[in-house]
Structure formats: C-alpha cells, structure tokens
Design a protein around this motif. Sequence first.
Motif, PDB file in Angstrom:
ATOM      1  N   TYR A  94      42.526  27.599  39.133  1.00 41.51           N
ATOM      2  CA  TYR A  94      43.379  28.401  40.014  1.00 41.51           C
ATOM      3  C   TYR A  94      43.718  29.738  39.364  1.00 41.51           C
ATOM      4  N   ALA A  95      44.002  29.717  38.071  1.00 44.81           N
ATOM      5  CA  ALA A  95      44.325  30.957  37.363  1.00 44.81           C
ATOM      6  C   ALA A  95      43.141  31.913  37.340  1.00 44.81           C
ATOM      7  N   LEU A  96      41.933  31.380  37.406  1.00 43.15           N
ATOM      8  CA  LEU A  96      40.739  32.208  37.346  1.00 43.15           C
ATOM      9  C   LEU A  96      40.211  32.604  38.721  1.00 43.15           C
ATOM     10  N   GLN A  97      40.923  32.258  39.771  1.00 44.64           N
ATOM     11  CA  GLN A  97      40.485  32.684  41.094  1.00 44.64           C
ATOM     12  C   GLN A  97      41.402  33.788  41.602  1.00 44.64           C
ATOM     13  N   TRP A  98      40.942  34.505  42.588  1.00 46.67           N
ATOM     14  CA  TRP A  98      41.698  35.591  43.192  1.00 46.67           C
ATOM     15  C   TRP A  98      41.938  35.225  44.635  1.00 46.67           C
ATOM     16  N   SER A  99      43.113  35.542  45.145  1.00 45.08           N
ATOM     17  CA  SER A  99      43.358  35.332  46.568  1.00 45.08           C
ATOM     18  C   SER A  99      44.225  36.453  47.108  1.00 45.08           C
ATOM     19  N   THR A 100      44.054  36.718  48.396  1.00 46.37           N
ATOM     20  CA  THR A 100      44.872  37.757  49.023  1.00 46.37           C
ATOM     21  C   THR A 100      46.336  37.355  48.982  1.00 46.37           C
ATOM     22  N   PHE A 101      46.627  36.057  49.114  1.00 43.80           N
ATOM     23  CA  PHE A 101      48.019  35.600  49.074  1.00 43.80           C
ATOM     24  C   PHE A 101      48.660  35.942  47.734  1.00 43.80           C
ATOM     25  N   ASP A 102      47.957  35.625  46.630  1.00 41.74           N
ATOM     26  CA  ASP A 102      48.481  35.934  45.304  1.00 41.74           C
ATOM     27  C   ASP A 102      48.643  37.435  45.116  1.00 41.74           C
ATOM     28  N   ALA A 103      47.654  38.194  45.576  1.00 40.43           N
ATOM     29  CA  ALA A 103      47.698  39.646  45.401  1.00 40.43           C
ATOM     30  C   ALA A 103      48.915  40.247  46.100  1.00 40.43           C
ATOM     31  N   GLU A 104      49.316  39.640  47.217  1.00 39.48           N
ATOM     32  CA  GLU A 104      50.445  40.164  47.987  1.00 39.48           C
ATOM     33  C   GLU A 104      51.789  39.637  47.506  1.00 39.48           C
ATOM     34  N   HIS A 105      51.818  38.470  46.862  1.00 40.49           N
ATOM     35  CA  HIS A 105      53.090  37.821  46.538  1.00 40.49           C
ATOM     36  C   HIS A 105      53.377  37.647  45.054  1.00 40.49           C
ATOM     37  N   GLU A 106      52.365  37.760  44.207  1.00 41.18           N
ATOM     38  CA  GLU A 106      52.577  37.566  42.770  1.00 41.18           C
ATOM     39  C   GLU A 106      53.217  38.807  42.153  1.00 41.18           C
ATOM     40  N   PRO A 107      54.278  38.622  41.379  1.00 44.06           N
ATOM     41  CA  PRO A 107      54.865  39.781  40.694  1.00 44.06           C
ATOM     42  C   PRO A 107      53.983  40.213  39.528  1.00 44.06           C
ATOM     43  N   GLN A 108      54.074  41.475  39.179  1.00 43.04           N
ATOM     44  CA  GLN A 108      53.368  41.987  38.008  1.00 43.04           C
ATOM     45  C   GLN A 108      54.282  41.803  36.803  1.00 43.04           C
ATOM     46  N   TYR A 109      53.735  41.319  35.711  1.00 43.97           N
ATOM     47  CA  TYR A 109      54.538  41.024  34.536  1.00 43.97           C
ATOM     48  C   TYR A 109      54.258  41.997  33.406  1.00 43.97           C
ATOM     49  N   THR A 110      55.326  42.542  32.856  1.00 41.52           N
ATOM     50  CA  THR A 110      55.219  43.286  31.606  1.00 41.52           C
ATOM     51  C   THR A 110      55.224  42.257  30.488  1.00 41.52           C
TER      52      THR A 110
END
Length: 162
Positions: free
Chosen positions: A122-138
């Motif tokens: 799952y961590a190695l896949q990309w999805s539009t849902f993740d791209a829209e909802h995942e926060p970016q982490y410093t």
Amino acid sequence: MTGTKFLLLDVLIRLAKREDISIEGAALEDIVRACFLFVASPSVLTCPLAERIGYEEYEDDITGVTATHRGLSLPGPQMLLKEMIEGLMAEKSVPPALKNAWPDLSHEDYMAGLWAIRCILYALQWSTFDAEHEPQYTEERTRRFIAKTIEQLREFRATGEV
C-alpha cells in the motif's frame, strides 16, 4: 541508496511519488520487471514470474468515491498485489506448506506477516484518494507523528486499547 536490491525500492518509491522514471524505448512494466530481476537474478524460473508482474492503474469506487490506484499488479486479472494479499488475509488458517515448515507459526503471526506485506504494498502504490487527502510531512512533523503513534502503541500494550 546503493546496491541492486535497492534499485527496486528506489524505482517503486519514485513511482509512488509519481516521478518520471522513463528510459527511452522501455515500457514502464519492463523497467519494473528489470528491477525485480536485479533482486532475484534473471533465470528460466524468475523471468516468467517477472513477466506476470506489472505496474498498472485501476479505478474503483469501493468507498463510494471513484479513485484511481496505481501500483504493483498482476495485469492478467487486473489485480493490485495489495488486493491479492487482502484475499490471503481472508483465509481462516495457515497454509499447510508454511505450517509444515514452521509448526509453531500461529494464525496470528501469519496474519501479522501478511498485514506487514499489505502495508508495504500500500505504501508503494499511488492513488488519487491519497494524493487528495494525505498531508505532506516535514521531517519534524514526521518525527512528531511517529512519536505520537509510538505512544498509542505503548497504550495498547498497557491496556489493550488505543
């Protein structure tokens, strides 16, 4: 990262980030397959297996929201490998071959192993849902997030609750 086994990880991480890894004249699937063969060495056994692996894009609306997922797959049945692991997790017992090799392997340990593989896929896949909802982490936010999750794990160990 260095070493041939890390090429596979590097390419999969770059794909999960939607970075370009194109090589002139090479299909994306062949790039991914070549990286698998860096890990397992090309042979009459591994090449046919590599030929069945893809890096495909599929849509689903399981959650009621159409999302595009892109990751390691089996192109024939159009199945992400993560979904195959989820299917194995539905099994109620440890496969006999594993139980024979490791008699002390409990169903709980088997499930934990499959769950870890599922999380990695799952961590190695990309999805539009993740791209829209995942926060970016410093880096600092990542450390805080990990520390908070460690506290939740400790709470679980102490109380059985999260």
